[in-house]
Design a protein around this motif. Structure first.
Motif, PDB file in Angstrom:
ATOM      1  N   THR A 208       0.819  -1.655  -0.451  1.00  0.00           N
ATOM      2  CA  THR A 208       0.017  -0.097   0.001  1.00  0.00           C
ATOM      3  C   THR A 208       0.640   1.048   0.162  1.00  0.00           C
ATOM      4  OG1 THR A 208       0.258  -0.147   2.384  1.00  0.00           O
ATOM      5  CG2 THR A 208      -1.907  -1.145   0.973  1.00  0.00           C
ATOM      6  N   THR A 209       0.263   2.292  -0.090  1.00  0.00           N
ATOM      7  CA  THR A 209       1.172   3.649  -0.465  1.00  0.00           C
ATOM      8  C   THR A 209       0.744   5.042   0.009  1.00  0.00           C
ATOM      9  OG1 THR A 209       0.641   4.268  -2.583  1.00  0.00           O
ATOM     10  CG2 THR A 209       2.502   2.205  -2.928  1.00  0.00           C
ATOM     11  N   LEU A 210       1.652   5.401   0.684  1.00  0.00           N
ATOM     12  CA  LEU A 210       1.320   7.034   0.903  1.00  0.00           C
ATOM     13  C   LEU A 210       1.598   8.061   0.158  1.00  0.00           C
ATOM     14  CD1 LEU A 210      -0.755   8.552   2.817  1.00  0.00           C
ATOM     15  CD2 LEU A 210       1.372   8.668   4.651  1.00  0.00           C
ATOM     16  N   VAL A 211       1.354   9.368  -0.090  1.00  0.00           N
ATOM     17  CA  VAL A 211       1.995   9.980  -0.851  1.00  0.00           C
ATOM     18  C   VAL A 211       2.056  11.045  -0.312  1.00  0.00           C
ATOM     19  CG1 VAL A 211       1.731  12.035  -2.693  1.00  0.00           C
ATOM     20  CG2 VAL A 211       1.180   9.614  -3.242  1.00  0.00           C
ATOM     21  N   ARG A 212       2.476  11.485   0.134  1.00  0.00           N
ATOM     22  CA  ARG A 212       3.164  13.096   0.966  1.00  0.00           C
ATOM     23  C   ARG A 212       3.455  14.471   0.231  1.00  0.00           C
ATOM     24  NH1 ARG A 212       6.512  10.533   6.294  1.00  0.00           N
ATOM     25  NH2 ARG A 212       8.513  10.674   4.139  1.00  0.00           N
ATOM     26  N   GLY A 213       3.936  15.390   1.163  1.00  0.00           N
ATOM     27  CA  GLY A 213       4.342  16.960   0.238  1.00  0.00           C
ATOM     28  C   GLY A 213       5.375  16.517  -0.422  1.00  0.00           C
ATOM     29  N   ASP A 214       5.376  17.637  -1.438  1.00  0.00           N
ATOM     30  CA  ASP A 214       6.410  17.794  -2.893  1.00  0.00           C
ATOM     31  C   ASP A 214       6.160  15.914  -3.311  1.00  0.00           C
ATOM     32  OD1 ASP A 214       7.210  20.102  -2.222  1.00  0.00           O
ATOM     33  OD2 ASP A 214       8.503  19.204   0.039  1.00  0.00           O
ATOM     34  N   ASN A 215       5.142  15.784  -3.445  1.00  0.00           N
ATOM     35  CA  ASN A 215       5.113  14.287  -4.336  1.00  0.00           C
ATOM     36  C   ASN A 215       5.906  13.068  -3.510  1.00  0.00           C
ATOM     37  OD1 ASN A 215       2.562  14.448  -6.077  1.00  0.00           O
ATOM     38  ND2 ASN A 215       4.610  15.519  -7.422  1.00  0.00           N
ATOM     39  N   ASP A 216       6.209  13.700  -2.443  1.00  0.00           N
ATOM     40  CA  ASP A 216       7.081  11.788  -1.848  1.00  0.00           C
ATOM     41  C   ASP A 216       6.280  11.099  -1.375  1.00  0.00           C
ATOM     42  OD1 ASP A 216       8.829  10.849  -0.439  1.00  0.00           O
ATOM     43  OD2 ASP A 216       8.838  11.705   1.279  1.00  0.00           O
ATOM     44  N   MET A 217       6.901   9.693  -1.223  1.00  0.00           N
ATOM     45  CA  MET A 217       5.633   8.541  -0.890  1.00  0.00           C
ATOM     46  C   MET A 217       6.080   7.373  -0.530  1.00  0.00           C
ATOM     47  SD  MET A 217       4.215   5.785  -4.346  1.00  0.00           S
ATOM     48  CE  MET A 217       2.639   6.947  -4.918  1.00  0.00           C
ATOM     49  N   VAL A 218       5.553   7.201   0.988  1.00  0.00           N
ATOM     50  CA  VAL A 218       5.822   5.784   1.639  1.00  0.00           C
ATOM     51  C   VAL A 218       4.892   4.678   1.627  1.00  0.00           C
ATOM     52  CG1 VAL A 218       6.003   5.054   4.127  1.00  0.00           C
ATOM     53  CG2 VAL A 218       6.252   7.803   3.018  1.00  0.00           C
ATOM     54  N   VAL A 219       6.023   3.520   1.121  1.00  0.00           N
ATOM     55  CA  VAL A 219       5.264   2.398   0.824  1.00  0.00           C
ATOM     56  C   VAL A 219       4.976   1.063   1.810  1.00  0.00           C
ATOM     57  CG1 VAL A 219       5.892   0.794  -0.884  1.00  0.00           C
ATOM     58  CG2 VAL A 219       6.390   2.743  -1.870  1.00  0.00           C
ATOM     59  N   PHE A 220       4.320   0.266   2.094  1.00  0.00           N
ATOM     60  CA  PHE A 220       4.093  -0.405   3.473  1.00  0.00           C
ATOM     61  C   PHE A 220       3.898  -1.466   2.457  1.00  0.00           C
ATOM     62  CE2 PHE A 220       2.412   3.601   4.653  1.00  0.00           C
ATOM     63  CZ  PHE A 220       2.838   4.302   5.745  1.00  0.00           C
ATOM     64  N   ALA A 221       4.382  -2.471   3.177  1.00  0.00           N
ATOM     65  CA  ALA A 221       3.491  -4.513   2.954  1.00  0.00           C
ATOM     66  C   ALA A 221       2.744  -4.346   3.371  1.00  0.00           C
ATOM     67  CB  ALA A 221       5.019  -5.402   3.665  1.00  0.00           C
ATOM     68  N   GLU A 222       1.390  -5.745   2.830  1.00  0.00           N
ATOM     69  CA  GLU A 222       0.512  -5.770   2.997  1.00  0.00           C
ATOM     70  C   GLU A 222       0.347  -6.084   4.686  1.00  0.00           C
ATOM     71  OE1 GLU A 222      -1.524  -8.992   2.722  1.00  0.00           O
ATOM     72  OE2 GLU A 222      -2.930  -7.875   1.281  1.00  0.00           O
ATOM     73  N   SER A 223       1.397  -6.153   5.394  1.00  0.00           N
ATOM     74  CA  SER A 223       0.721  -6.086   7.092  1.00  0.00           C
ATOM     75  C   SER A 223       1.516  -5.355   7.874  1.00  0.00           C
ATOM     76  CB  SER A 223       2.433  -7.455   6.899  1.00  0.00           C
ATOM     77  OG  SER A 223       3.374  -6.648   7.281  1.00  0.00           O
ATOM     78  N   GLY A 224       1.724  -3.836   6.844  1.00  0.00           N
ATOM     79  CA  GLY A 224       1.858  -2.726   8.369  1.00  0.00           C
ATOM     80  C   GLY A 224       3.447  -2.539   7.702  1.00  0.00           C
ATOM     81  N   VAL A 225       4.109  -2.887   7.172  1.00  0.00           N
ATOM     82  CA  VAL A 225       5.717  -2.937   7.805  1.00  0.00           C
ATOM     83  C   VAL A 225       6.127  -1.420   6.882  1.00  0.00           C
ATOM     84  CG1 VAL A 225       7.585  -4.331   7.314  1.00  0.00           C
ATOM     85  CG2 VAL A 225       5.881  -5.118   8.631  1.00  0.00           C
ATOM     86  N   THR A 226       7.101  -0.872   7.419  1.00  0.00           N
ATOM     87  CA  THR A 226       7.084  -0.073   5.906  1.00  0.00           C
ATOM     88  C   THR A 226       8.216  -0.548   5.397  1.00  0.00           C
ATOM     89  OG1 THR A 226       7.180   2.120   7.660  1.00  0.00           O
ATOM     90  CG2 THR A 226       7.925   2.630   5.751  1.00  0.00           C
ATOM     91  N   LEU A 227       7.998  -0.951   3.708  1.00  0.00           N
ATOM     92  CA  LEU A 227       9.039  -1.183   2.740  1.00  0.00           C
ATOM     93  C   LEU A 227       9.974  -0.221   2.586  1.00  0.00           C
ATOM     94  CD1 LEU A 227       7.046  -3.252   1.137  1.00  0.00           C
ATOM     95  CD2 LEU A 227       9.756  -4.276   2.347  1.00  0.00           C
TER      96      LEU A 227
END
Length: 488
Positions: A208-227
């Motif tokens: 799953t993904t999350l977009v933050r300011g300046d088009n920065d992106m965070v990626v998580f594994a489905e288990s919730g662990v940050t990739l």
């Protein structure tokens, strides 16, 4: 409108048309790139009749998220189906004639024939041959099952390497997007690359993904662990050099947090990594447990007992023996790996100096175990007991998950049935996931992809606009020339 204003307007229009043409050409060039997102140019009016081009990507984040989800589910079920196909294929040739269930039926039939002709040595030898084929089939099943686990473990290592490589590429592209967004430059190509990397990652693991300011992106594994958050998290895995029944594989770790099949969405998980973990740690071991229970039951069923009264000697393996002999395996308890070492005792094999008549009389373990001390050629009581035991209900370890209080014939048939039932379910799920993934891909293509016909039509419209602006400039040029001539 003055001639100067008309000229400036026409020049601005030409400049805008030129940029639009470049944009359409860019779309056409990316038509065959599955990660390319169509660029849309919007003409915006400025002061004094001027125009400029505003460019946007026709990306749809909701459709991308749906594709990532469906792609993960497809890769998990497809991986699992391939593994189940391999397990099913171990004994599927010639209508499963080489399966333990079929060969056990052949052994029973041979024993029945031998019981009707107990003095016929060649018939006894044939029964021993059937027993050997059954033991060999169990050996083969164990070998192929453990090979599947080893291959899955190797593929897990490859998947982890690929995931780390994708995360490293993702860091580079994500940083360029952030820097370009801050400086106001065009980052659309990098956004396409980042979307493509997300698609590839989703094939390996559910994300799953999350977009933050300046088009920065965070990626998580489905288990919730940050990739990925600013930098990639390390995905680590230590391969297992060799597998045998009872050998456990190592976990996959993301930033020190272990992942196993149980951490993924059930029933079949998401991503190829999930499917591989399930094959290695769940599906293949479960099938091995069933093979081991068949082998354990055969050793117990054909065991020899002390015929003295009272008995003073222990019960020992008879026709079927294994690496742990002369100790008998415990009843109703899986003995890991016994299906890989079960064999017919050399005492019964004529070509190895044995005597097939021991199957009729007993005594492979010594004189105290003989049931036919007179050597009567018509003795068949022991054979009849063995035939009855094949069809008699027995207890099995519940972890074998193929039923209890069944005959060994029924139990061995249930092992095939349970495998085929799961295989059918996974196949149906995979067919469904294949359709979903295909439709999600089509939806993205229809919404964000390039249609050559549409782009060529736009190119023709731009050509007409270019001609119109050029004609305006020519007309203004002619008027200015006439004006200059008049002044002279």
């Amino acid at each position: 409108m003055s001639l100067t204003s008309a000229l400036l307007t026409a020049q601005s229009a030409l400049n805008t048309v030129s940029k639009q043409t470049a944009l359409v050409s860019r779309n056409i060039a990316g038509a065959n790139d599955p990660d390319f997102t169509r660029r849309i140019g919007s003409v915006v009016s400025g002061p004094n009749g001027s125009t400029y081009l505003s460019m946007t990507r026709s990306a749809d984040s909701a459709l991308l998220s749906k594709f990532i989800e469906s792609n993960s589910q497809y890769n998990a079920s497809n991986t699992l189906q391939a593994g189940l196909d391999r397990l099913s294929g171990i004994y599927s040739a010639d209508d499963a004639s080489g399966s333990p269930s079929s060969l056990l039926g052949d052994l029973r039939d041979s024993l029945q024939l031998y019981a009707s002709q107990p003095g016929n040595t060649s018939v006894g030898e044939s029964a021993v041959t059937k027993a050997t084929e059954l033991a060999n089939a169990l050996n083969k099943g164990t070998e192929e099952t453990q090979k599947l686990r080893q291959d899955a473990d190797n593929d897990i290592g490859d998947s982890v390497k690929n995931l780390n490589a994708l995360l490293a590429q993702f860091e580079t592209v994500n940083n360029r997007i952030i820097n370009g967004t801050r400086s106001g430059t065009d980052v659309s190509d990098y956004l396409d690359q980042r979307d493509g990397l997300l698609k590839q990652m989703s094939g390996e693991i559910g994300i799953t993904t999350l977009v933050r300011g300046d088009n920065d992106m965070v990626v998580f594994a489905e288990s919730g662990v940050t990739l990925f958050e600013g930098s990639p998290r390390t995905v680590s895995f230590t391969p297992t050099s060799a597998f045998s029944a009872g050998t456990g594989g190592n976990d996959v770790y993301v930033d020190g947090v272990p992942l196993s099949h149980g951490t993924f969405q059930q029933p079949y998980g998401t991503g190829r990594l999930s499917g591989l973990l399930q094959l290695r740690d769940d599906t293949a071991p479960a099938y091995q447990n069933q093979l081991d229970e068949i082998a354990r039951s055969l050793v117990s069923m054909f065991a020899e007992k002390d015929q003295k009264t009272p008995a003073t000697l222990p019960t020992v393996p008879g026709l079927f023996t294994y690496s742990g002999a002369p100790t008998m395996p415990a009843d109703a308890a899986i003995l890991p790996g016994i299906a890989g070492t079960i064999r017919v005792s050399a005492a019964f094999i004529l070509t190895e100096g044995g005597n097939p008549a021991l199957l009729r009389d007993g005594g492979a373990a010594g004189a105290d175990y003989v049931q036919n001390p007179d050597g009567s050629a018509g003795f068949s009581a022991r054979l009849q007991d063995l035939i009855g035991s094949i069809s008699a209900p027995r207890n099995y370890d519940p972890d074998a998950a193929a039923g209890d209080r069944k005959s060994l014939l029924d139990f061995s048939a249930a092992t095939i049935s349970s495998l085929e039932t799961k295989r059918k379910s996974v196949t149906q799920t995979n067919e469904y996931n294949t359709v979903l993934a295909s439709r999600a891909e089509d939806a993205i293509s229809n919404t964000s992809g390039v249609n050559i016909d549409t782009e060529m039509a736009s190119m023709l419209d731009l050509e007409h606009s270019y001609k119109a602006s050029a004609q305006i400039i020519s007309a203004v040029d002619a008027m200015l020339n006439e004006l200059f001539q008049a002044v002279r």
